[in-house]
Design an enzyme around this catalytic site. Structure first.
Site, PDB file in Angstrom:
ATOM      1  N   ASP A  50      43.714  37.247  46.362  1.00  0.00           N
ATOM      2  CA  ASP A  50      43.547  37.401  44.917  1.00  0.00           C
ATOM      3  C   ASP A  50      42.086  37.195  44.506  1.00  0.00           C
ATOM      4  O   ASP A  50      41.353  36.445  45.151  1.00  0.00           O
ATOM      5  CB  ASP A  50      44.443  36.374  44.206  1.00  0.00           C
ATOM      6  N   HIS A  63      37.984  45.631  45.204  1.00  0.00           N
ATOM      7  CA  HIS A  63      38.959  45.899  46.270  1.00  0.00           C
ATOM      8  C   HIS A  63      38.259  46.320  47.563  1.00  0.00           C
ATOM      9  O   HIS A  63      38.677  45.952  48.655  1.00  0.00           O
ATOM     10  CB  HIS A  63      39.950  46.975  45.821  1.00  0.00           C
ATOM     11  N   SER A  68      51.949  44.262  45.932  1.00  0.00           N
ATOM     12  CA  SER A  68      53.284  43.776  45.602  1.00  0.00           C
ATOM     13  C   SER A  68      54.103  44.851  44.903  1.00  0.00           C
ATOM     14  O   SER A  68      53.573  45.877  44.447  1.00  0.00           O
ATOM     15  CB  SER A  68      53.181  42.543  44.698  1.00  0.00           C
ATOM     16  N   GLU A  91      55.158  44.599  42.148  1.00  0.00           N
ATOM     17  CA  GLU A  91      54.744  44.576  40.737  1.00  0.00           C
ATOM     18  C   GLU A  91      53.376  45.232  40.521  1.00  0.00           C
ATOM     19  O   GLU A  91      53.007  45.561  39.390  1.00  0.00           O
ATOM     20  CB  GLU A  91      54.677  43.124  40.222  1.00  0.00           C
ATOM     21  N   LEU A  96      47.090  38.515  68.066  1.00  0.00           N
ATOM     22  CA  LEU A  96      47.490  38.232  66.683  1.00  0.00           C
ATOM     23  C   LEU A  96      48.368  39.343  66.116  1.00  0.00           C
ATOM     24  O   LEU A  96      48.063  40.526  66.277  1.00  0.00           O
ATOM     25  CB  LEU A  96      46.220  38.092  65.827  1.00  0.00           C
TER      26      LEU A  96
HETATM   27  C1  IPE Z   1      43.993  41.081  44.415  1.00  0.00           C
HETATM   28  O1  IPE Z   1      42.968  41.041  43.484  1.00  0.00           O
HETATM   29  C2  IPE Z   1      44.202  42.458  44.987  1.00  0.00           C
HETATM   30  C3  IPE Z   1      45.527  43.078  44.717  1.00  0.00           C
HETATM   31  C4  IPE Z   1      46.495  42.568  43.997  1.00  0.00           C
HETATM   32  C5  IPE Z   1      45.761  44.388  45.320  1.00  0.00           C
HETATM   33  P1  IPE Z   1      43.238  41.283  41.940  1.00  0.00           P
HETATM   34  O2  IPE Z   1      43.042  42.728  41.677  1.00  0.00           O
HETATM   35  O3  IPE Z   1      44.570  40.722  41.554  1.00  0.00           O
HETATM   36  O4  IPE Z   1      42.065  40.445  41.284  1.00  0.00           O
HETATM   37  P2  IPE Z   1      42.069  39.685  39.870  1.00  0.00           P
HETATM   38  O5  IPE Z   1      43.269  38.791  39.840  1.00  0.00           O
HETATM   39  O6  IPE Z   1      42.125  40.759  38.816  1.00  0.00           O
HETATM   40  O7  IPE Z   1      40.783  38.928  39.869  1.00  0.00           O
HETATM   41 MG    MG Z   2      45.170  38.954  40.656  1.00  0.00          MG
END
Ligand code: IPE
Ligand code: MG
Length: 217
Positions: free
Chosen positions: A2, A19, A47, A49, A113
């Site tokens: 995250d 990303h 996810s 979601e 792994l």
């Molecule tokens: C995590 O980073 C990546 C995925 C859920 C694919 P976020 O995109 O949730 O980053 P924040 O929470 O907006 O900082």
């Molecule tokens: Mg996030």
């Protein structure tokens, strides 16, 4: 994993750039886990979601996943890394499902792994899938043992440690069933900033935990 969006925002860049950096971090941590002798590492990539995000962001993440699956084969081979999947493969874009299947096949016999990619993954959905598998197998009632045996990767042991980056204190539907006695570690460091050092620190913190599984020591 995250904090990709926040990392980008702090730098005045597009979320997609976060990303991209997150992918580099994932590679660093997979390497670190492999060197540390970790047997199983589940990465929460996408996810059930996360489909709520914009088409642009979802498309970018899927393209990254595809690139990672295809482009890192030499790395998997060198390090004996086996790629696996947790989640609903049927709900993935067909090209991603195809690449995933190919990567799993190519690495199936590697004994280092095991990297489990939680992709289109939800903890509740996985439990429901497991119960449906048990029903399909003719079970009338389910026990904890049956459900465990019907999870997406039933041979993978329950996690010892669950690491959460970017400082949020929630499970976000990750490995709900398997996490019953997992140790949690929350770090404020945003995922793209994760290096071997953060990972080593998490392992050190874990080694200081006393695990009691509801019993006394
Ligand atoms: C995590 O980073 C990546 C995925 C859920 C694919 P976020 O995109 O949730 O980053 P924040 O929470 O907006 O900082
Ligand atoms: Mg996030």
């Amino acid at each position: 994993m995250d904090g990709n969006g926040r990392w980008a925002q702090q730098k005045g860049r597009a979320r997609t750039q976060g990303h991209l950096e997150g992918l580099s971090a994932a590679k660093r941590i997979v390497k670190a886990a492999s060197l540390a002798g970790i047997r199983y590492l589940t990465l929460y990539v996408f996810s059930t979601e996360n489909w709520k995000r914009t088409t642009e962001e979802v498309g970018f993440i899927m393209a990254l996943v595809k690139k990672y699956l295809r482009g890192e084969l030499a790395f998997y081979r060198e390090n004996g890394i086996r790629i696996r999947h947790a989640g609903d493969a049927g709900g993935l874009p067909p090209d991603i499902a195809f690449e995933l299947e190919a990567a799993m096949k190519e690495t199936a016999l590697f004994t280092g792994l095991q990297v489990i990619l939680a992709l289109n993954y939800g903890g509740r959905a996985e439990i429901a899938r497991a119960v449906n598998r048990a029903l399909a197998a003719g079970e009338k009632t389910v026990s904890e043992k049956t459900i465990s045996a019907c999870m997406d990767n039933s041979d993978v042991p329950d996690p010892d440690l669950i690491i959460r980056s970017a400082g949020e204190y929630r499970t976000s539907n990750f490995l709900l069933w398997e996490a019953a006695y997992a140790e949690y570690y929350v770090s404020p460091v945003l995922w793209p900033d994760w290096t071997e050092n953060e990972f080593t620190e998490a392992l050190a913190a874990y080694s200081r935990r006393e695990r009691k599984y509801g019993s006394v020591t």
